[in-house]
Motif scaffolding. Structure first.
Motif, PDB file in Angstrom:
ATOM      1  N   GLU A  84       0.828  -1.204   0.000  1.00 15.75           N
ATOM      2  CA  GLU A  84       0.000   0.000   0.000  1.00 15.75           C
ATOM      3  C   GLU A  84       0.863   1.255   0.000  1.00 15.75           C
ATOM      4  O   GLU A  84       0.547   2.244  -0.665  1.00 15.75           O
ATOM      5  CB  GLU A  84      -0.926  -0.012   1.212  1.00 15.75           C
ATOM      6  CG  GLU A  84      -2.039  -1.055   1.127  1.00 15.75           C
ATOM      7  CD  GLU A  84      -2.866  -1.107   2.396  1.00 15.75           C
ATOM      8  OE1 GLU A  84      -2.483  -0.410   3.382  1.00 15.75           O
ATOM      9  OE2 GLU A  84      -3.878  -1.841   2.425  1.00 15.75           O
ATOM     10  N   CYS A  85       1.963   1.179   0.742  1.00 16.57           N
ATOM     11  CA  CYS A  85       2.893   2.321   0.761  1.00 16.57           C
ATOM     12  C   CYS A  85       3.492   2.541  -0.628  1.00 16.57           C
ATOM     13  O   CYS A  85       3.614   3.676  -1.095  1.00 16.57           O
ATOM     14  CB  CYS A  85       3.988   2.070   1.789  1.00 16.57           C
ATOM     15  SG  CYS A  85       5.219   3.376   1.902  1.00 16.57           S
ATOM     16  N   LEU A  86       3.868   1.431  -1.296  1.00 15.84           N
ATOM     17  CA  LEU A  86       4.425   1.546  -2.647  1.00 15.84           C
ATOM     18  C   LEU A  86       3.415   2.169  -3.601  1.00 15.84           C
ATOM     19  O   LEU A  86       3.759   3.022  -4.430  1.00 15.84           O
ATOM     20  CB  LEU A  86       4.854   0.167  -3.148  1.00 15.84           C
ATOM     21  CG  LEU A  86       5.347   0.103  -4.598  1.00 15.84           C
ATOM     22  CD1 LEU A  86       6.596   0.966  -4.764  1.00 15.84           C
ATOM     23  CD2 LEU A  86       5.633  -1.331  -5.008  1.00 15.84           C
ATOM     24  N   GLN A  87       2.158   1.760  -3.486  1.00 24.01           N
ATOM     25  CA  GLN A  87       1.129   2.315  -4.364  1.00 24.01           C
ATOM     26  C   GLN A  87       0.928   3.811  -4.116  1.00 24.01           C
ATOM     27  O   GLN A  87       0.638   4.566  -5.044  1.00 24.01           O
ATOM     28  CB  GLN A  87      -0.184   1.564  -4.151  1.00 24.01           C
ATOM     29  CG  GLN A  87      -0.146   0.130  -4.678  1.00 24.01           C
ATOM     30  CD  GLN A  87      -1.415  -0.635  -4.339  1.00 24.01           C
ATOM     31  OE1 GLN A  87      -1.749  -0.834  -3.177  1.00 24.01           O
ATOM     32  NE2 GLN A  87      -2.129  -1.061  -5.358  1.00 24.01           N
ATOM     33  N   GLU A  88       1.076   4.234  -2.864  1.00 25.39           N
ATOM     34  CA  GLU A  88       0.874   5.642  -2.542  1.00 25.39           C
ATOM     35  C   GLU A  88       2.013   6.515  -3.077  1.00 25.39           C
ATOM     36  O   GLU A  88       1.790   7.628  -3.547  1.00 25.39           O
ATOM     37  CB  GLU A  88       0.741   5.812  -1.029  1.00 25.39           C
ATOM     38  CG  GLU A  88      -0.556   5.237  -0.468  1.00 25.39           C
ATOM     39  CD  GLU A  88      -0.616   5.359   1.035  1.00 25.39           C
ATOM     40  OE1 GLU A  88       0.343   5.909   1.632  1.00 25.39           O
ATOM     41  OE2 GLU A  88      -1.604   4.884   1.631  1.00 25.39           O
ATOM     42  N   VAL A  89       3.255   6.006  -2.978  1.00 31.96           N
ATOM     43  CA  VAL A  89       4.394   6.831  -3.415  1.00 31.96           C
ATOM     44  C   VAL A  89       4.636   6.735  -4.915  1.00 31.96           C
ATOM     45  O   VAL A  89       5.366   7.557  -5.475  1.00 31.96           O
ATOM     46  CB  VAL A  89       5.683   6.409  -2.661  1.00 31.96           C
ATOM     47  CG1 VAL A  89       5.501   6.538  -1.165  1.00 31.96           C
ATOM     48  CG2 VAL A  89       6.104   4.988  -3.021  1.00 31.96           C
ATOM     49  N   TYR A  90       4.034   5.737  -5.575  1.00 31.22           N
ATOM     50  CA  TYR A  90       4.239   5.569  -7.009  1.00 31.22           C
ATOM     51  C   TYR A  90       3.402   6.617  -7.744  1.00 31.22           C
ATOM     52  O   TYR A  90       2.172   6.528  -7.811  1.00 31.22           O
ATOM     53  CB  TYR A  90       3.823   4.154  -7.438  1.00 31.22           C
ATOM     54  CG  TYR A  90       4.644   3.597  -8.574  1.00 31.22           C
ATOM     55  CD1 TYR A  90       5.627   2.650  -8.332  1.00 31.22           C
ATOM     56  CD2 TYR A  90       4.452   4.009  -9.891  1.00 31.22           C
ATOM     57  CE1 TYR A  90       6.395   2.117  -9.345  1.00 31.22           C
ATOM     58  CE2 TYR A  90       5.215   3.498 -10.916  1.00 31.22           C
ATOM     59  CZ  TYR A  90       6.178   2.555 -10.645  1.00 31.22           C
ATOM     60  OH  TYR A  90       6.953   2.039 -11.653  1.00 31.22           O
ATOM     61  N   GLU A  91       4.042   7.612  -8.297  1.00 31.41           N
ATOM     62  CA  GLU A  91       3.339   8.727  -8.922  1.00 31.41           C
ATOM     63  C   GLU A  91       2.678   8.303 -10.232  1.00 31.41           C
ATOM     64  O   GLU A  91       3.172   7.411 -10.936  1.00 31.41           O
ATOM     65  CB  GLU A  91       4.327   9.877  -9.161  1.00 31.41           C
ATOM     66  CG  GLU A  91       4.920  10.402  -7.859  1.00 31.41           C
ATOM     67  CD  GLU A  91       5.870  11.553  -8.076  1.00 31.41           C
ATOM     68  OE1 GLU A  91       5.954  12.040  -9.222  1.00 31.41           O
ATOM     69  OE2 GLU A  91       6.536  11.971  -7.098  1.00 31.41           O
ATOM     70  N   TRP A  94       4.702   7.924 -13.569  1.00 37.42           N
ATOM     71  CA  TRP A  94       5.824   6.979 -13.612  1.00 37.42           C
ATOM     72  C   TRP A  94       5.428   5.743 -14.422  1.00 37.42           C
ATOM     73  O   TRP A  94       4.283   5.278 -14.329  1.00 37.42           O
ATOM     74  CB  TRP A  94       6.235   6.546 -12.216  1.00 37.42           C
ATOM     75  CG  TRP A  94       6.920   7.620 -11.431  1.00 37.42           C
ATOM     76  CD1 TRP A  94       7.246   8.871 -11.864  1.00 37.42           C
ATOM     77  CD2 TRP A  94       7.349   7.534 -10.065  1.00 37.42           C
ATOM     78  NE1 TRP A  94       7.855   9.584 -10.857  1.00 37.42           N
ATOM     79  CE2 TRP A  94       7.945   8.791  -9.753  1.00 37.42           C
ATOM     80  CE3 TRP A  94       7.302   6.546  -9.103  1.00 37.42           C
ATOM     81  CZ2 TRP A  94       8.462   9.061  -8.493  1.00 37.42           C
ATOM     82  CZ3 TRP A  94       7.830   6.802  -7.855  1.00 37.42           C
ATOM     83  CH2 TRP A  94       8.413   8.052  -7.547  1.00 37.42           C
ATOM     84  N   ARG A  97       3.049   1.881 -13.393  1.00 37.52           N
ATOM     85  CA  ARG A  97       2.171   2.059 -12.232  1.00 37.52           C
ATOM     86  C   ARG A  97       1.096   0.973 -12.190  1.00 37.52           C
ATOM     87  O   ARG A  97       0.844   0.371 -11.135  1.00 37.52           O
ATOM     88  CB  ARG A  97       1.534   3.440 -12.260  1.00 37.52           C
ATOM     89  CG  ARG A  97       0.538   3.678 -11.123  1.00 37.52           C
ATOM     90  CD  ARG A  97      -0.075   5.070 -11.204  1.00 37.52           C
ATOM     91  NE  ARG A  97      -1.101   5.253 -10.189  1.00 37.52           N
ATOM     92  CZ  ARG A  97      -0.849   5.629  -8.936  1.00 37.52           C
ATOM     93  NH1 ARG A  97       0.390   5.846  -8.559  1.00 37.52           N
ATOM     94  NH2 ARG A  97      -1.831   5.775  -8.074  1.00 37.52           N
ATOM     95  N   ASN A 101       0.542  -2.002  -9.310  1.00 38.28           N
ATOM     96  CA  ASN A 101      -0.711  -2.215  -8.594  1.00 38.28           C
ATOM     97  C   ASN A 101      -1.209  -3.653  -8.748  1.00 38.28           C
ATOM     98  O   ASN A 101      -1.701  -4.260  -7.797  1.00 38.28           O
ATOM     99  CB  ASN A 101      -1.774  -1.246  -9.097  1.00 38.28           C
ATOM    100  CG  ASN A 101      -1.451   0.198  -8.738  1.00 38.28           C
ATOM    101  OD1 ASN A 101      -0.636   0.447  -7.857  1.00 38.28           O
ATOM    102  ND2 ASN A 101      -2.083   1.136  -9.415  1.00 38.28           N
TER     103      ASN A 101
END
Length: 471
Positions: A84-91, A94, A97, A101
């Motif tokens: 979830e953290c990766l999904q939040e920081v993945y702009e 980029w 994406r 997900n």
């Protein structure tokens, strides 16, 4: 009337149970006191010991399996939070994406599937395996009670058999005055009554003994067959359980490895697009090594004061009044000597530098790279020698002075030098003076410099208090 009859039956059953408990308690006391023998079965007792051991092992395995499942659940939650953290920081702009997900979703599903299969193929099987033990344990306890009943009935019957012999002796030879005074016909009736009563009690005791023996032997035979079979089944159960766990874990890690490789490919694509912004991570020094970053380095092993000389480094110029008369001033390698000698109190010629100035200003007008060095003054044969090695081809650019390691030093970071006692280090200035920490010097080992002549690969920082200046 029916209610009265029901109450009577219940009361009678309670009284019977109480009488059984009292009889068993009395029998156990007599057996412990050694006044009554106890039926022994060593083979069955060994089976009971195996049963108790098997129950203990199975209970522990069930407990540890539940702990394992709890840990899997916790790892699932931790992995989910990380994704979830990766999904939040993945702009959004980029690349990759959507793929990231999707990988996160598959990761979550894989953890859920792994946990559920462990429950179905291991935990539920474990619960079913242990589910048979309570009933068998209850039957073992009941068999123990029936054995006491059997021993009690046997002892009662044996006591009546002994009494029978005494009664027969009494019948053959009357001993009471009543029997002697009674008429002959009456004596016969008394004897007949005594014999009938004795026979009745003996018959009842025999029936109770046969009944108790039958109940006990039926339970004993069943358990004698069931307990060894249960004991032998443990091997196959343990094999199947741990094979299931190992197989599920192996498949889980295979699938998880594929997902991790896919995620690595996505991030690699992102790195290629934004390669110029790659963040370099430096290792942190260990607790037992001198830490950099505005911290004083640890003292050398022996704490020798000689290993901690006070040295001013490149950016601290000598005071103006300490130059010895007759000393030659430092000159730029590309210019002729413009400064007059300092002797007899004469001032330097125009264009010459004062002793307190750094060599960086000289290098500004030179064709060679600017080098910041420190000037050390000392009188040798009436002249002052400078400590700068700038311009010497056999020394690294910016060479200031030499030091020798007095103690071994183990590097804790990639930018540090590994030193052995006796190593000679050529001290050079920091490229960026702001990066220099107190108590640390930049240099290259003399042996490495003489062999490679590659400053970028050989230089590194080291704690000053582990060395002593030699030049």
């Amino acid at each position: 009337m029916a209610e009265m009859g029901s109450k009577g039956v219940t009361a009678g059953k309670i009284a019977s149970n109480v009488q059984k408990k009292l009889t068993r308690a009395q029998e156990k006391v007599l057996q412990k006191l050694g006044k009554a023998d106890e039926t022994k079965d060593e083979q069955f007792e060994q089976c009971v010991q195996n049963f108790n051991k098997q129950l203990t092992e199975g209970t522990r395995l069930q407990k540890d399996l539940r702990t394992y499942l709890t840990s899997v659940k916790a790892m699932h939650e931790a992995s989910k939070k990380l994704n979830e953290c990766l999904q939040e920081v993945y702009e959004p702009d980029w690349p990759g994406r959507d793929e990231a997900n999707k990988i996160a979703e598959n990761n979550d599903l894989l953890w859920m599937d792994y946990h559920q299969k462990l429950v179905d193929q291991a935990l539920l099987t474990m619960d079913t395996y242990l589910g048979q033990f309570p009933d068998i344990k209850s039957r073992i306890a009941k068999r123990g009670r029936k054995l006491v009943d059997y021993d009690s009935a046997r002892h009662h019957y044996e006591s009546l058999q002994t009494a029978k012999k005494k009664d027969e002796a009494k019948i053959a030879k009357p001993v009471s005055l009543l029997e002697k005074a009674a008429p002959q016909w009456c004596q016969g009736k008394l004897q007949a009554h005594l014999v009938a009563q004795t026979n009745l009690l003996r018959n009842q005791a025999e029936e109770e003994l046969i009944k108790a023996q039958k109940v006990f032997e039926e339970m004993n035979v069943d358990l004698q067959e069931e307990l060894p079979s249960l004991w032998n089944s443990r091997v196959g159960f343990y094999v199947n359980t741990f094979q299931s766990i190992a197989g599920l874990e192996e498949n889980f890690h295979k699938e998880m490895s594929k997902l991790n490789q896919s995620l690595s490919d996505v991030l690699l694509s992102l790195e290629k697009q934004h390669g110029s912004n790659t963040f370099t991570i430096k290792a942190q020094p260990s607790d037992n090594a001198p830490a950099k970053g505005n911290k004083s380095p640890s003292p050398p092993p022996d704490g020798s004061p000689a290993a901690t000389p006070e040295i001013r480094v490149n950016h601290e110029p000598e005071p103006a009044g300490v130059a010895t008369p007759g000393a030659a001033l430092p000159k730029s390698p590309s210019q002729p000597a413009e400064a007059s000698e300092v002797a007899g109190g004469t001032r330097p010629a125009a264009g010459a530098q004062e002793p307190g100035e750094t060599a960086a200003s000289e290098a500004a007008s030179s064709s060679l790279p600017a080098v910041v060095v420190e000037t050390f003054s000392g009188t040798v044969n009436g002249a002052v020698e400078g400590g700068s090695g700038a311009g010497r081809l056999d020394l690294p650019p910016g060479f200031m002075f030499k030091v020798q390691a007095q103690h071994d030093y183990t590097a804790t970071d990639t930018d540090e030098l590994q030193l052995k006692a006796g190593d000679v280090v050529l001290v050079i200035p920091f490229q960026n003076p702001e990066e220099q920490d107190e108590g640390w010097l930049m240099g290259v080992k003399e042996s490495d410099w003489n062999q490679h002549r590659e400053l970028e690969k050989c230089r590194g920082v080291f704690p000053e208090n582990f060395t002593e200046r030699v030049q």
